[in-house]
Design a protein around this motif. Structure first.
Motif, mmCIF file in Angstrom:
data_model
loop_
_atom_site.group_PDB
_atom_site.id
_atom_site.type_symbol
_atom_site.label_atom_id
_atom_site.label_comp_id
_atom_site.label_asym_id
_atom_site.label_seq_id
_atom_site.Cartn_x
_atom_site.Cartn_y
_atom_site.Cartn_z
ATOM 1 N N SER A 233 0.830 -1.206 0.000
ATOM 2 C CA SER A 233 0.000 0.000 0.000
ATOM 3 C C SER A 233 0.871 1.265 0.000
ATOM 4 C CB SER A 233 -0.906 -0.018 1.240
ATOM 5 O OG SER A 233 -1.899 0.960 1.121
ATOM 6 N N ALA A 234 0.233 2.387 -0.326
ATOM 7 C CA ALA A 234 0.951 3.647 -0.503
ATOM 8 C C ALA A 234 1.809 4.054 0.696
ATOM 9 C CB ALA A 234 -0.071 4.757 -0.771
ATOM 10 N N GLU B 228 2.297 9.251 -2.170
ATOM 11 C CA GLU B 228 2.091 10.531 -2.853
ATOM 12 C C GLU B 228 3.339 11.400 -2.897
ATOM 13 O OE1 GLU B 228 -0.754 12.985 -0.593
ATOM 14 O OE2 GLU B 228 -0.692 11.384 0.866
ATOM 15 N N GLN C 205 0.725 6.859 -7.157
ATOM 16 C CA GLN C 205 -0.346 7.527 -6.423
ATOM 17 C C GLN C 205 -0.302 9.038 -6.623
ATOM 18 O OE1 GLN C 205 -0.670 8.110 -2.037
ATOM 19 N NE2 GLN C 205 -2.528 6.891 -2.236
ATOM 20 N N LYS D 179 -5.761 9.544 -4.981
ATOM 21 C CA LYS D 179 -6.108 9.474 -3.553
ATOM 22 C C LYS D 179 -7.136 10.544 -3.235
ATOM 23 C CE LYS D 179 -4.210 10.569 0.897
ATOM 24 N NZ LYS D 179 -3.022 10.790 1.709
ATOM 25 N N GLN E 40 -7.679 9.240 3.056
ATOM 26 C CA GLN E 40 -6.873 8.184 3.681
ATOM 27 C C GLN E 40 -7.418 7.907 5.077
ATOM 28 O OE1 GLN E 40 -2.728 9.318 3.808
ATOM 29 N NE2 GLN E 40 -2.248 7.811 5.382
ATOM 30 N N LYS F 250 -8.658 5.948 -4.196
ATOM 31 C CA LYS F 250 -8.507 5.453 -2.827
ATOM 32 C C LYS F 250 -9.313 6.361 -1.920
ATOM 33 C CE LYS F 250 -5.139 4.837 0.897
ATOM 34 N NZ LYS F 250 -3.754 4.489 1.222
ATOM 35 N N ASP G 185 -9.878 2.315 2.365
ATOM 36 C CA ASP G 185 -8.912 2.378 3.460
ATOM 37 C C ASP G 185 -9.673 2.522 4.778
ATOM 38 O OD1 ASP G 185 -6.304 2.386 4.401
ATOM 39 O OD2 ASP G 185 -6.089 4.556 4.270
ATOM 40 N N GLY H 248 -2.715 3.322 8.875
ATOM 41 C CA GLY H 248 -1.551 4.035 9.412
ATOM 42 C C GLY H 248 -1.202 5.253 8.574
ATOM 43 N N LYS I 15 -4.904 -2.799 8.382
ATOM 44 C CA LYS I 15 -4.408 -3.841 9.296
ATOM 45 C C LYS I 15 -4.581 -5.248 8.720
ATOM 46 C CE LYS I 15 -4.648 -2.967 13.763
ATOM 47 N NZ LYS I 15 -5.199 -2.675 15.108
ATOM 48 N N SER J 290 -1.387 -3.818 1.881
ATOM 49 C CA SER J 290 -0.842 -3.722 3.238
ATOM 50 C C SER J 290 0.320 -2.746 3.231
ATOM 51 C CB SER J 290 -0.384 -5.091 3.735
ATOM 52 O OG SER J 290 0.255 -4.949 4.980
ATOM 53 N N ALA J 291 0.338 -1.849 4.203
ATOM 54 C CA ALA J 291 1.478 -0.930 4.342
ATOM 55 C C ALA J 291 2.307 -1.377 5.543
ATOM 56 C CB ALA J 291 0.988 0.501 4.532
ATOM 57 N N ARG J 292 1.673 -1.383 6.724
ATOM 58 C CA ARG J 292 2.459 -1.676 7.923
ATOM 59 C C ARG J 292 2.871 -3.137 8.012
ATOM 60 N NH1 ARG J 292 -1.534 1.246 11.882
ATOM 61 N NH2 ARG J 292 -2.921 0.412 10.285
HETATM 62 C C1 LIG Z 1 4.580 5.355 6.980
HETATM 63 C C2 LIG Z 1 3.296 5.409 6.204
HETATM 64 C C3 LIG Z 1 3.174 6.251 5.103
HETATM 65 C C4 LIG Z 1 1.982 6.306 4.388
HETATM 66 N N1 LIG Z 1 1.904 7.109 3.284
HETATM 67 C C5 LIG Z 1 0.760 7.130 2.562
HETATM 68 C C6 LIG Z 1 0.667 7.889 1.367
HETATM 69 O O1 LIG Z 1 1.623 8.523 0.903
HETATM 70 N N2 LIG Z 1 -0.533 7.887 0.717
HETATM 71 C C7 LIG Z 1 -1.615 7.162 1.152
HETATM 72 O O2 LIG Z 1 -2.665 7.161 0.523
HETATM 73 N N3 LIG Z 1 -1.528 6.398 2.268
HETATM 74 C C8 LIG Z 1 -0.374 6.360 2.969
HETATM 75 N N4 LIG Z 1 -0.289 5.559 4.067
HETATM 76 C C9 LIG Z 1 -1.468 4.710 4.420
HETATM 77 C C10 LIG Z 1 -1.326 3.296 3.853
HETATM 78 O O3 LIG Z 1 -1.138 3.298 2.476
HETATM 79 C C11 LIG Z 1 -2.528 2.415 4.168
HETATM 80 O O4 LIG Z 1 -3.644 2.893 3.485
HETATM 81 C C12 LIG Z 1 -2.878 2.320 5.629
HETATM 82 O O5 LIG Z 1 -1.746 2.342 6.453
HETATM 83 C C13 LIG Z 1 -3.637 1.022 5.921
HETATM 84 O O6 LIG Z 1 -2.842 -0.098 5.669
HETATM 85 P P1 LIG Z 1 -2.050 -0.886 6.843
HETATM 86 O O7 LIG Z 1 -3.011 -1.039 7.955
HETATM 87 O O8 LIG Z 1 -1.651 -2.156 6.177
HETATM 88 O O9 LIG Z 1 -0.897 -0.043 7.225
HETATM 89 C C14 LIG Z 1 0.891 5.500 4.794
HETATM 90 C C15 LIG Z 1 1.013 4.653 5.898
HETATM 91 C C16 LIG Z 1 2.194 4.594 6.608
HETATM 92 C C17 LIG Z 1 2.298 3.651 7.768
#
Ligand SMILES: Cc1cc2nc3c(=O)[nH]c(=O)nc-3n(C[C@H](O)[C@H](O)[C@H](O)COP(=O)(O)O)c2cc1C
Length: 512
Positions: free
Chosen positions: A169-170, A199, A216, A251, A254, A318, A347, A352, A395, A415-417
């Protein structure tokens, strides 16, 4: 309270004892040994600091009342998170991810068997959604391999097919440091999955690793903007012609900060950031709360079409769901204009971020499971579910939560985290401070030093491999031969979950 320690008395004693010790050591140094003067100096300094706390500084009541002993509170408080994480918190206690959840990712990422013993430590008393198995599990060999093609609905020549349900994920270069971006991009390429650029503008380091990318476009349109923040068609066209860019994500919002823009302070705009994001140096840059082109449902849908026409690759949106009725109205507008995004990434509010105001992180947005249910339900009800794909984020770090998301209507998982943890994130919660101790969300070279790209890329690939292994095992146990057949009746949804509440709300009110 009888028998409790009287800290005030102790501090008064200490406030007298410190200068007394200085006098004693002075006498010791004078009459016994010169070396006592080292202690004299130490206690004199302590006396001066103490006097400063007690009589000069005015900010901290505690220090003014208790003197130097009050400082112990601040020291203990500052190491509290580490003490809790390492010593006191039990395995299911921490948030956003507890130790059991983190360990599973670490083990998968290291390629170690993630099996546990004795029994689950989770809650079984009607608080969590669980998955129903089949009395007749199927053979894994009989399961159709996962495949999903974005853009097929529009008959796009440059449609994009994924063969694993996961994508990174982003997370922008900016939130992440160079090494983390490289390790993630390389790992995603090794695992055969796509990665969202976040972004942060032109994805220089992502592209250098040669993976498959989802570009993105945030509300400030870094990398593809005009000076006023509007879309520069030529810049977007040029970027989308890059072979590594497979899709574009607009986007809209978020989960961690829905409805909130952001500010890139001028101090953070280095020469490189200025080039990648396409913004001038020496001036704060505002990320507006919405794209300036998107002021209502009509202009938002028209903007999706404009980007689709420029990009010539799949283009999705998104968003975090706030009011279900807002989403319904946008779908009705899509139907009216006969324009649909190639995917909708939902989202959850539990998502996160690199940095966001706490009020937004804690207070805004609909959590993923009810949001996902609503989006899918509304698209089905309006007869347009086959016009787009749904990606879920929030999550989704382990196989069971991912399966639940697929059952609620998702076609693919972001997934991001999960991937940050796979990279070695220790949940220090310092993403916005540039002090990430494991070199992931920092640009400090001395902290990035320990992050070895080749090693961490392998972990990403192992993690995906572990998830994929579980995915097919779970399909087999559920008696499902095709991912498309994972449906909501596959879930056991207890009455008092947010999801159950949302299901009821949508059933009772067709206008939602
Ligand atoms: C360090 C970090 C940076 C992020 N940067 C962006 C971003 O640039 N653009 C965006 O749409 N979401 C961003 N997110 C949100 C994630 O893409 C994601 O939508 C959100 O964390 C839910 O996924 P997760 O629970 O697997 O982390 C970021 C999240 C984290 C943790």
């Amino acid at each position: 309270m009888a028998g409790s320690v009287d800290l005030h008395k102790i501090s008064r004693f200490a406030n007298l004892a410190i200068p007394s010790m200085a006098v004693l050591f002075f006498l010791g140094g004078h009459y016994l040994s010169f070396y006592f003067h080292f202690l004299t100096v130490t206690f004199l300094l302590l006396t001066l600091v103490n006097l400063f706390y007690l009589f000069i500084q005015k900010k901290h009541t505690l220090l003014r009342n208790f003197g130097i002993l009050g400082q112990a509170r601040y020291i203990i408080e500052s190491i509290g998170p580490e003490m809790r994480q390492y010593l006191f918190a039990n395995d299911t206690e921490e948030r956003p991810f507890n130790r059991i959840e983190r360990s599973e990712i670490y083990r998968k990422s290291k390629g170690i068997d993630a099996a546990s013993a004795f029994g689950s430590q989770l809650n079984f008393d009607n608080a969590e959604v669980k998955i129903r198995h089949s009395m007749y599990p199927v053979d894994k060999a009989d399961i159709k391999p996962y495949s999903l093609t974005f853009g097929e609905e529009r008959g796009l020549e440059n449609s994009y097919t994924i063969t694993k349900p996961y994508m990174v994920s982003a997370m922008s270069y900016g939130a992440l440091g160079e090494k983390a971006v490289r390790a993630l991009s390389r790992g995603a390429r090794m695992a055969g999955i796509a990665m969202n650029t976040g972004e942060g503008g032109t994805p220089k380091y992502h592209m250098a690793e040669g993976g498959e990318l989802i570009f993105q476009m945030g509300t400030a349109k870094f990398g593809v903007r005009n000076d006023d923040g509007s879309l520069n068609d030529d810049k977007l066209r040029k970027l989308c012609a890059e072979p590594t860019i497979k899709m574009v994500e607009i986007k809209l919002s978020q989960g961690a900060k829905p409805g909130k823009g952001g500010l890139l302070p001028k101090e953070k705009i280095t020469k490189e950031i200025s080039e990648l994001r396409g913004v001038p140096m020496g001036k704060d840059v505002v990320s507006p709360a919405h794209h300036i082109e998107c002021v209502c449902k009509k202009t938002t849908v028209a903007f999706i079409k404009r980007v689709q026409d420029i990009a010539m690759i799949p283009v999705g949106i998104k968003l975090c769901i706030g009011k279900t009725s807002d989403f319904l109205e946008m779908v009705l507008e899509m139907k009216a204009q006969n324009i649909f995004p190639d995917f909708i990434a939902v989202d959850g509010a539990e998502g996160g971020t690199g940095a966001a105001p706490k009020a937004f992180m804690d207070g805004y947005g609909m959590p993923l499971l009810p949001a996902l249910y609503s989006v899918n339900k509304i698209l089905v009800r309006e007869g347009v579910r086959d016009k787009t794909k749904i990606i879920a984020a929030g999550k989704l770090i382990n196989s069971s939560r991912q399966f639940i998301a697929l059952a609620l209507g998702a076609d693919a998982i972001y997934s991001a985290r999960g991937f940050m943890l796979s990279l070695g994130c220790i949940q220090a919660m310092l993403c916005g401070n540039n002090t990430c101790p494991v070199g992931i969300t920092t640009h400090d070279p001395s902290l990035q030093k320990g992050l070895i790209v080749e090693e961490k890329a392998k972990r990403i690939a192992n993690y995906v491999h572990g998830l994929e292994h579980d995915f097919y095992e779970m399909l087999a146990a559920s008696g499902i031969r095709d991912t498309k057949d994972i449906k909501i009746d596959q879930l056991y949804i207890p009455e008092d979950t947010a999801l159950a509440g949302q299901i009821k709300a949508l059933l009772n009110n067709p206008n939602l």
